[in-house]
Design a protein around this motif. Structure first.
Motif, short mmCIF file in Angstrom:
data_model
loop_
_atom_site.label_atom_id
_atom_site.label_comp_id
_atom_site.label_asym_id
_atom_site.label_seq_id
_atom_site.Cartn_x
_atom_site.Cartn_y
_atom_site.Cartn_z
N GLY A 101 0.80 -1.21 0.00
CA GLY A 101 0.00 0.00 0.00
C GLY A 101 0.84 1.26 0.00
N LEU A 102 2.14 1.12 -0.31
CA LEU A 102 3.07 2.24 -0.26
C LEU A 102 3.56 2.62 -1.65
N SER A 103 4.01 3.85 -1.78
CA SER A 103 4.58 4.34 -3.03
C SER A 103 5.98 3.78 -3.24
N PRO A 104 6.39 3.57 -4.50
CA PRO A 104 7.80 3.21 -4.75
C PRO A 104 8.77 4.22 -4.17
N ALA A 105 8.37 5.48 -4.08
CA ALA A 105 9.24 6.49 -3.48
C ALA A 105 9.54 6.17 -2.02
N ARG A 106 8.62 5.44 -1.37
CA ARG A 106 8.80 5.09 0.05
C ARG A 106 9.44 3.71 0.22
N HIS A 107 8.92 2.69 -0.48
CA HIS A 107 9.50 1.35 -0.25
C HIS A 107 10.81 1.15 -1.01
N GLY A 108 11.10 2.01 -1.97
CA GLY A 108 12.41 2.01 -2.59
C GLY A 108 12.61 1.07 -3.75
N SER A 142 16.38 -4.02 -4.26
CA SER A 142 16.26 -5.21 -5.10
C SER A 142 15.54 -6.38 -4.43
N ARG A 143 14.97 -6.16 -3.26
CA ARG A 143 14.18 -7.19 -2.58
C ARG A 143 13.08 -6.49 -1.79
N LEU A 144 11.89 -7.08 -1.74
CA LEU A 144 10.86 -6.55 -0.86
C LEU A 144 11.21 -6.97 0.56
N ASP A 145 11.58 -6.01 1.36
CA ASP A 145 12.04 -6.28 2.72
C ASP A 145 10.92 -6.91 3.54
N THR A 146 11.28 -7.91 4.34
CA THR A 146 10.28 -8.59 5.17
C THR A 146 9.83 -7.72 6.35
N LYS A 147 10.37 -6.53 6.50
CA LYS A 147 9.90 -5.63 7.55
C LYS A 147 8.50 -5.11 7.25
N TYR A 148 8.08 -5.17 5.99
CA TYR A 148 6.76 -4.68 5.64
C TYR A 148 5.69 -5.71 5.98
N TYR A 149 4.61 -5.23 6.54
CA TYR A 149 3.47 -6.09 6.89
C TYR A 149 2.55 -6.12 5.67
N THR A 150 2.67 -7.18 4.89
CA THR A 150 2.02 -7.22 3.59
C THR A 150 0.53 -7.53 3.69
N LEU A 151 -0.14 -7.33 2.60
CA LEU A 151 -1.56 -7.69 2.50
C LEU A 151 -1.76 -9.17 2.81
N PRO A 174 15.43 -15.53 1.02
CA PRO A 174 14.37 -15.38 2.02
C PRO A 174 13.45 -14.17 1.82
N TYR A 175 13.16 -13.84 0.57
CA TYR A 175 12.24 -12.74 0.26
C TYR A 175 11.14 -13.21 -0.68
N SER A 176 10.89 -14.49 -0.69
CA SER A 176 9.89 -15.08 -1.59
C SER A 176 8.49 -14.90 -1.01
N PRO A 177 7.46 -15.31 -1.73
CA PRO A 177 6.10 -15.24 -1.18
C PRO A 177 5.96 -15.96 0.16
#
Length: 657
Positions: A101-108, A142-151, A174-177
């Protein structure tokens, strides 16, 4: 009174966080209110197509070739959005925005680099760049950090079975679904597209085709795997995340479908690839398979379905001798900041809540889906959880959104036609402003301003005419970058002006610096660095280098500030022609004059339709200049973009107009 459907209590129960006495009280209340406890939250099916453009379905009346009856069937069940935007013109940033739910400008995650070996969890500020670039280009996460609480994590924590099927492109383990809230991940592939092909045999590491179907189509198989998940979990709430591989490259399809579409091709239609049309049909078939299964299981009335695309259609890869597709009437495509790069199809279905067959012109974006689904499911946000997107539930009920603007942050510069340097844009109502970072004089930003209601094709840059509008919208951009703590492009200290060409049309700065579009020039005066010769005049208009030929020998010449090294060179030209005859590329090597021995013919289609031409040459000495003879007759030729690359694929020179 304690509500037996209170999710925070359910979560604490599942984690052993409630006292035994309270658990007994809770159980007793649940027993007295069994009818409420038996109620099941709606299921969620999220279908994300890959590279599916705004004109790649039959939803908007923009295609004559493609057939998407199942997407139409889906639209008849819910609401179709006419102004749905991806969070980015490329895939990985949009995917990260859907899940956070975040912008690319924020999640990087601002570029599709998540399949590469290097792990980058924070964007890196660049201090310099290529001499071809006015601005530096930050390094993307280059990875979706697991710190984010995903949908997916949110829904799993509220009792949902979660399954991911298809493309991921946000990082391998360790950044897979499986590390981002999904119980199931098929085919557990971190790559940017299908492994090898769509038609078996494939090249996935741990996933093979059905041996009884030697030519199995990948999307058919993905749909079958998703059906198994639906059948297994249809008696409890489930979240099916079906992120299609289609219609991303590589371009191949079922041969019988390709053969059918070959008979339907109109050579004057910009959508004329039978292979791509066949890929569209297989994608649509997969949507039909999911709908059929949902109906068969009797869960349609309690299932929310979202359908969207991760970015605009791919207009630039060559398929069947031409471009894959066309996003017309939109300008540009995948990897560009124009409408064709970010606007796509979108449908949301919830029976008995969303009016069947309805449409909305409200502006929505990928980062809206997470907060929207939470509101639709009556799931509260976590304490302190914030989104850059907003819930569009009001629009789903036929209302207006209380939204000021949406933003697209893309600080990169892919070498594609309709190219722009690193940029950020804002949409507010009918207006769109693109800020090109440090693209003006003396490190100032450059701007493109469009009124999309009057100019959907983004042909008329109004920045010079509306400086107050530019300033107002640019202030919104600046606030977004500040709020998201974006890592931005800076002026490039290594920039070499002699190696950069950009037409002055539409140029503007907040300090009032402006240039009018150049008019047709007399013979002997360069236009955008090109010298006219023979029987033609040059000018800049409508984002193109106009070549007006009055006879049989039109040509234009460009002299390089420094000779280009010898070796294989590739010139790509995107142009429209209303002239006649073959085209020819000459190159002048050190110590030699132009001559037939240093030239290459290329066939030109003079049908007034945009085509892309690739000319490969192998000079034996450094090249001082090149000459293009685009035709052999009178008429108008529009050169939209050119790019010269070396044997290593690196861009030596790029011309945009």
């Amino acid at each position: 009174m304690i509500d037996p459907l209170d999710d925070s209590l359910l979560m604490k129960m599942s984690r052993g966080m409630l006292p035994r006495a309270l658990l007994l009280v809770f159980a007793g209340i649940a027993g007295m209110n069994g009818s409420r406890a038996d109620q099941k939250r709606p299921n969620v099916v999220f279908i994300l197509a890959d590279d599916l453009g705004w004109s790649d379905t039959t939803l908007y009346g923009t295609t004559k070739l493609y057939r998407t009856p199942n997407i139409e069937r889906l639209a008849q069940r819910g609401m179709t959005f006419t102004r749905a935007y991806a969070s980015s013109p490329l895939c990985s940033p949009t995917r990260a925005s859907v899940l956070t739910g975040l912008s690319p400008a924020r999640h990087g995650v601002t570029a599709p680099t998540c399949h590469l070996p290097k792990v980058v969890l924070k964007p890196v500020q660049a201090t310099s760049g290529s001499p071809l670039q006015k601005a530096t280009i930050p390094e993307s996460v280059s990875r979706l950090d697991t710190k984010y609480y995903t949908l997916a994590e949110m829904l799993r924590d509220h009792g949902y079975a979660t399954g991911h099927f298809g493309k991921w492109h946000l990082g391998a383990s360790p950044y897979s679904p499986l590390e981002h809230g999904f119980d199931v991940d098929v085919p557990h592939h971190p790559g940017p597209g299908p492994a090898g092909s769509y038609v078996a045999p494939w090249k996935f590491k741990d996933f093979d085709h059905d041996p009884l179907i030697p030519d199995e189509h990948l999307e058919d198989r993905m749909a079958k795997e998703a059906v198994k998940f639906l059948e297994k979990h249809h008696n409890k709430p489930f979240f099916l995340n079906y992120w299609m591989f289609s219609v991303h490259a590589p371009f191949d399809a079922k041969q019988e479908l390709i053969d059918q579409y070959k008979k339907m091709i109109d050579p004057k239609d910009p959508q004329r690839s039978p292979t791509y049309a066949a890929m569209i049909e297989s994608m649509d078939d997969a949507v039909g398979t999911l709908l059929d299964t949902i109906d068969r299981l009797g869960i349609a009335d309690n299932t929310i379905i979202v359908f969207a695309s991760d970015n605009g259609g791919n207009m630039y890869n060559e398929v069947d001798g031409g471009t894959a597709t066309s996003n017309a009437p939109l300008k540009g495509g995948k990897a560009t900041m124009y409408e064709g790069g970010v606007r796509g199809p979108a449908i949301v279905v919830q029976p008995n809540v969303i009016e069947a067959g309805s449409k909305s012109d409200e502006i929505i974006q990928s980062s809206d889906f997470y907060p929207t689904l939470l509101e639709m499911l009556s799931i509260p946000r976590r304490p302190g959880q914030e989104f850059d997107g907003l819930s569009v539930a009001a629009a789903l009920k036929g209302g207006k959104l209380d939204r000021d603007a949406i933003f697209t942050y893309f600080p990169h510069s892919p070498g594609v036609p309709d190219w722009l340097p690193p940029a950020v844009s804002v949409h507010q109502g009918d207006w769109k402003l693109i800020r090109i970072f440090h693209g003006g004089e003396a490190g100032e930003h450059r701007y493109k301003l469009f009124n999309l209601k009057q100019d959907l094709g983004e042909r008329n840059n109004l920045a010079d005419q509306s400086p107050e509008r530019v300033e107002q919208l640019d202030a919104l951009i600046e606030q977004h970058l500040v709020d998201t703590n974006a890592v931005r492009p800076f002026p490039n200290p290594k920039f070499d002006p002699s190696k950069y060409d950009v037409a002055l049309e539409g140029k503007a700065t907040l300090k009032g610096g402006a240039s009018a579009a150049p008019k047709a020039s007399p013979r002997g005066r360069p236009v955008a660095g090109w010298q006219n010769g023979g029987t033609c005049k040059l000018s800049i208009a409508n984002g193109a280098l106009q070549v007006q030929s009055t006879g049989s020998d039109p040509y234009l010449t460009f002299r390089f500030p420094k000779p280009v090294s010898a070796g294989p060179l590739t010139l790509q030209i995107r142009m429209k022609s209303g002239s006649s005859g073959q085209g020819q590329l000459f190159w002048k090597e050190s110590g030699h004059a132009y001559g037939a021995e240093r030239s290459q013919f290329f066939d030109v289609k003079h049908d007034g339709i945009e085509h892309r031409y690739t000319i490969e040459v192998q000079p034996s000495s450094p090249v001082q200049s090149i000459r293009i003879d685009p035709s052999r007759g009178s008429g108008t030729i529009e050169i939209l973009e050119m790019q010269l690359t070396g044997s290593d694929g690196k861009v030596i020179r790029q011309w945009v107009f």
